[in-house]
Design a protein around this motif. Sequence first.
Motif, mmCIF file in Angstrom:
data_model
loop_
_atom_site.group_PDB
_atom_site.id
_atom_site.type_symbol
_atom_site.label_atom_id
_atom_site.label_comp_id
_atom_site.label_asym_id
_atom_site.label_seq_id
_atom_site.Cartn_x
_atom_site.Cartn_y
_atom_site.Cartn_z
ATOM 1 N N GLY A 45 39.943 -48.589 -37.535
ATOM 2 C CA GLY A 45 41.125 -48.560 -38.384
ATOM 3 C C GLY A 45 42.438 -48.680 -37.644
ATOM 4 N N LEU A 46 42.406 -49.295 -36.460
ATOM 5 C CA LEU A 46 43.625 -49.458 -35.673
ATOM 6 C C LEU A 46 43.775 -50.936 -35.286
ATOM 7 C CD1 LEU A 46 46.002 -47.958 -34.388
ATOM 8 C CD2 LEU A 46 44.600 -47.631 -32.355
ATOM 9 N N PRO A 47 44.247 -51.757 -36.225
ATOM 10 C CA PRO A 47 44.392 -53.182 -35.914
ATOM 11 C C PRO A 47 45.543 -53.413 -34.939
ATOM 12 C CG PRO A 47 45.171 -52.717 -38.145
ATOM 13 C CD PRO A 47 44.608 -51.440 -37.595
ATOM 14 N N ILE A 48 45.316 -54.262 -33.979
ATOM 15 C CA ILE A 48 46.329 -54.561 -32.964
ATOM 16 C C ILE A 48 47.593 -55.113 -33.620
ATOM 17 C CG2 ILE A 48 45.431 -56.869 -32.452
ATOM 18 C CD1 ILE A 48 47.048 -54.433 -29.917
ATOM 19 N N GLU A 49 47.438 -55.839 -34.722
ATOM 20 C CA GLU A 49 48.594 -56.402 -35.407
ATOM 21 C C GLU A 49 49.558 -55.309 -35.858
ATOM 22 O OE1 GLU A 49 45.357 -56.996 -36.490
ATOM 23 O OE2 GLU A 49 45.153 -58.901 -35.417
ATOM 24 N N HIS A 50 49.024 -54.163 -36.245
ATOM 25 C CA HIS A 50 49.839 -53.028 -36.692
ATOM 26 C C HIS A 50 50.751 -52.554 -35.561
ATOM 27 C CE1 HIS A 50 50.833 -49.434 -38.956
ATOM 28 N NE2 HIS A 50 50.483 -48.694 -37.933
ATOM 29 N N LEU A 51 50.282 -52.687 -34.328
ATOM 30 C CA LEU A 51 51.066 -52.251 -33.182
ATOM 31 C C LEU A 51 51.953 -53.368 -32.644
ATOM 32 C CD1 LEU A 51 48.315 -50.162 -31.366
ATOM 33 C CD2 LEU A 51 50.088 -49.362 -32.929
ATOM 34 N N GLU A 52 51.418 -54.575 -32.605
ATOM 35 C CA GLU A 52 52.189 -55.711 -32.069
ATOM 36 C C GLU A 52 53.332 -56.125 -32.989
ATOM 37 O OE1 GLU A 52 49.391 -58.497 -29.321
ATOM 38 O OE2 GLU A 52 49.032 -58.625 -31.469
ATOM 39 N N ASN A 53 53.073 -56.125 -34.288
ATOM 40 C CA ASN A 53 54.044 -56.647 -35.242
ATOM 41 C C ASN A 53 54.771 -55.563 -36.026
ATOM 42 O OD1 ASN A 53 53.143 -59.235 -34.515
ATOM 43 N ND2 ASN A 53 51.535 -59.150 -36.042
ATOM 44 N N GLY A 54 54.347 -54.327 -35.851
ATOM 45 C CA GLY A 54 54.965 -53.234 -36.590
ATOM 46 C C GLY A 54 56.164 -52.664 -35.846
ATOM 47 N N LEU A 55 56.602 -51.528 -36.324
ATOM 48 C CA LEU A 55 57.704 -50.829 -35.673
ATOM 49 C C LEU A 55 57.306 -50.405 -34.270
ATOM 50 C CD1 LEU A 55 58.742 -48.493 -38.630
ATOM 51 C CD2 LEU A 55 59.858 -50.614 -37.914
ATOM 52 N N GLU A 56 58.283 -50.376 -33.369
ATOM 53 C CA GLU A 56 58.004 -49.924 -31.998
ATOM 54 C C GLU A 56 57.461 -48.491 -32.000
ATOM 55 O OE1 GLU A 56 61.206 -48.985 -29.041
ATOM 56 O OE2 GLU A 56 60.325 -50.716 -28.010
ATOM 57 N N ASP A 57 57.873 -47.710 -32.996
ATOM 58 C CA ASP A 57 57.386 -46.330 -33.111
ATOM 59 C C ASP A 57 55.862 -46.262 -33.196
ATOM 60 O OD1 ASP A 57 60.009 -45.533 -33.100
ATOM 61 O OD2 ASP A 57 60.058 -44.880 -35.189
ATOM 62 N N ASN A 58 55.232 -47.297 -33.755
ATOM 63 C CA ASN A 58 53.774 -47.288 -33.893
ATOM 64 C C ASN A 58 53.085 -47.241 -32.531
ATOM 65 O OD1 ASN A 58 54.176 -47.508 -36.650
ATOM 66 N ND2 ASN A 58 53.769 -49.698 -36.693
ATOM 67 N N VAL A 59 53.459 -48.151 -31.649
ATOM 68 C CA VAL A 59 52.811 -48.202 -30.337
ATOM 69 C C VAL A 59 53.266 -47.028 -29.471
ATOM 70 C CG1 VAL A 59 54.405 -49.769 -29.150
ATOM 71 C CG2 VAL A 59 52.001 -49.755 -28.522
ATOM 72 N N VAL A 60 54.530 -46.631 -29.615
ATOM 73 C CA VAL A 60 55.006 -45.469 -28.862
ATOM 74 C C VAL A 60 54.235 -44.225 -29.293
ATOM 75 C CG1 VAL A 60 56.992 -43.952 -28.450
ATOM 76 C CG2 VAL A 60 57.275 -46.426 -28.351
ATOM 77 N N GLY A 61 53.966 -44.106 -30.586
ATOM 78 C CA GLY A 61 53.179 -42.977 -31.087
ATOM 79 C C GLY A 61 51.786 -42.928 -30.482
ATOM 80 N N LEU A 62 51.163 -44.098 -30.369
ATOM 81 C CA LEU A 62 49.838 -44.169 -29.739
ATOM 82 C C LEU A 62 49.907 -43.730 -28.282
ATOM 83 C CD1 LEU A 62 46.823 -45.102 -29.732
ATOM 84 C CD2 LEU A 62 47.687 -47.313 -28.964
ATOM 85 N N ILE A 63 50.876 -44.262 -27.557
ATOM 86 C CA ILE A 63 51.018 -43.942 -26.136
ATOM 87 C C ILE A 63 51.310 -42.459 -25.934
ATOM 88 C CG2 ILE A 63 52.496 -44.313 -24.114
ATOM 89 C CD1 ILE A 63 52.707 -47.294 -25.061
ATOM 90 N N LEU A 64 52.242 -41.922 -26.717
ATOM 91 C CA LEU A 64 52.582 -40.505 -26.555
ATOM 92 C C LEU A 64 51.452 -39.593 -27.011
ATOM 93 C CD1 LEU A 64 56.356 -40.387 -27.548
ATOM 94 C CD2 LEU A 64 55.329 -40.416 -25.262
ATOM 95 N N GLY A 65 50.716 -40.004 -28.031
ATOM 96 C CA GLY A 65 49.549 -39.219 -28.457
ATOM 97 C C GLY A 65 48.512 -39.121 -27.343
#
Length: 105
Positions: A45-65
């Motif tokens: 349930g974690l499509p790369i498109e959600h991180l690549e094309n979404g808000l920067e907060d999405n990928v930052v959230g993953l990294i900080l988590g």
Amino acid sequence: MEQRQARVVIPDHLSFTDLRLKRPETGKIEFEWDVVKQICESSEGLPIEHLENGLEDNVVGLILGWYLVIRENGGEADPVPEELLAEVMENEAESASRDDESGLT
């Protein structure tokens, strides 16, 4: 807005340092997208498109988590995510303060 649940799996062969996380003077966050792609491929349930094309907060959230889990398990501090965490906490405190002043709950 629809919220999705994802089961994030960090492949055993990856370490946080593989991200090569840095923040040059521009303030922009830089990291290895290939590592994020590998995490997405291993997760549900974690499509790369959600991180690549979404808000920067999405990928930052993953990294900080990921970083927080490492720290909770006794891992060493890293200055870049520590700086990002401090900024997130400051922004949340400012937002809460604005909500209190406006009477919103």
